[in-house]
Design a protein around this motif. Structure first.
Motif: not given
Lengths: 321, 100
Positions: A308-317, B9-11, B29-35, B37-45
């Motif tokens: 929840e927090a990660a999503l809220a943070h992303a939306e705020k940014r 909700r799903d990321w 190479v595939g996909s993943l969920h992340a909140a 872009a930064t998290m998507a890069l870290q998770n992809a790594r």
């Protein structure tokens, strides 16, 4: 159920789309996410791929049990890497399942509510360090035999995920065998520990290939669709043929008094599998079914605030950008 | 269903492209969920490069990709079908002529 499904399909004349689909299967062309596919094919794949993904995720639990108690720092690092791989395998497979139009949330919900199945092998406990060895050697060994044919299955995203997974599984199996080698070369109690682990994991590993062909009603349809390329019994035989000599090399005894090489068949003969035990564990009455599900539910609930927090943070940014 | 499970909700889904260090282009190479872009890069790594598979990662929101329609494949790619002269083997080279 299979008979019923075939009747329904045979009743209507095959559509152009159905004909194109069948032609692709015949020519060995992969089916890709946006291509037309029969609804039953899609549903079967969602079930098969997500069960496989759940197995990878739940499969982290028995081994995770030994990370803090691994006998050396090196073994701990290796086991950590292995368990992290299992998480990765779960993620490759979930993303392959999602290409079929199902949401990750729905898959998670099916697992946590107990509706979805996962490999019943993970409902057995890891009592000693030797179990970590036995899992890598036998369980990952069985998984490789199951999975290598799937790198050629008809659904593209699934086949590609399996290719990645198979490359990584070899490390898993070898690290397990290496644990067994060390124990078998050790003191008498260490070797006895290895034998005890083999005694407990052998039959559940043999059951991993699923019920005998005579009791596997969906197999024929899945083989026609090329999402299953060999029968349960064929793969089981392959596993036993490969593993028996490995046990000999370790100086361990497989707990099956009927196991012997059959020169005429060119295969090992083996004893009867206790299918009652298999169905009991599948139904939920294995030694650890409740623990495993509880652990997944707790992880999901305790992680809710993070999601929840990660999503809220992303939306705020996004709003501030 | 456990409590909270539906509360969030799903990321968003991200598609992952990786370039290996062998001079090849980025490859899906595939996909993943992340909140984000930064998290998507870290998770992809962590998900896709545990064995040094890549030296560069692109992440793209799956929703931002426009793809050709499989059902229109025939008509869409048709213009390339009848231009065999685009391939050098279409032309016959007189015997003995080199470096063509």
């Amino acid at each position: 159920m299979y008979t019923q499904m075939v009747d329904v399909e045979a009743a209507g004349a095959a559509s152009d789309e159905q004909r194109r689909f069948d032609e692709k299967l015949d020519r060995g062309v992969t089916i890709e996410p946006k291509d037309w596919m029969p609804e039953a094919y899609r549903k079967t794949l969602v079930r098969q791929i997500s069960q496989h993904a759940h197995s990878e995720i739940v499969g982290m639990l028995p081994e995770g049990n030994w990370i803090t108690r691994a006998p050396s720092l090196e073994r701990k690092l290796i086991l950590l890497a292995k368990v992290q791989d299992e998480a990765g395998h779960g993620l490759y497979l979930y993303s392959a399942a999602e290409t079929l139009g199902v949401a990750r949330d729905e898959l998670t919900e099916a697992l946590l509510s107990g509706r979805a199945k996962y490999s019943s092998i993970f409902n057995y406990p890891t009592l000693t360090w030797a179990d970590v060895g036995a899992i890598g050697w036998l369980v990952d060994g069985a998984a490789i035999i199951n999975q290598i044919p799937l790198t050629r299955c008809s659904y593209g995203p699934y086949a590609r995920a399996m290719t990645r997974i198979c490359k990584e599984e070899s490390f898993h199996q070898r690290q397990g065998f290496d644990v067994m080698v060390k124990l078998c070369a050790g003191t008498a109690p260490q070797k006895a520990m290895a034998q005890d682990a083999l005694d407990r994991w052998w039959w559940p590993a043999v059951m991993m290939f699923g019920p005998p062909d005579s009791a596997s009603p969906n197999s024929e349809q899945s083989m026609h669709w090329k999402i299953k390329l060999f029968s349960n019994d064929e793969l089981r035989q392959r596993f036993i043929d490969q593993t028996a000599p490995q046990a000999d090399a370790l100086g361990l005894v497989i707990p099956d008094c009927e196991l012997r090489w059959n020169e005429a068949r060119g295969h090992y003969d083996f004893g009867a599998v206790d299918w009652d035990e298999f169905y009991r564990v599948v139904r939920g009455d294995g030694p650890c079914n409740r623990d495993r599900l509880r652990a997944r539910v707790d992880a999901w609930e305790e992680g809710a605030w993070v999601r929840e927090a990660a999503l809220a943070h992303a939306e705020k940014r996004t709003r501030r950008a | 269903m456990p409590k909270n499970a539906r509360a969030v909700r799903d990321w968003p889904l991200w598609e992952i492209f990786i370039r290996s260090d062998h001079g090849l282009a980025h490859k899906h190479v595939g996909s993943l969920h992340a909140a984000d872009a930064t998290m998507a890069l870290q998770n992809a790594r962590d998900v896709y490069t545990r064995r040094n598979e890549g030296t560069s990662i692109w992440v793209v929101r799956a929703a931002d990709i426009t793809a050709s329609v499989p059902a229109e494949r025939g008509a869409f790619f048709d213009p390339a079908e009848d231009k065999v002269y685009r391939h050098p083997t279409f032309f016959t080279v007189p015997e003995g002529v080199k470096h063509l």
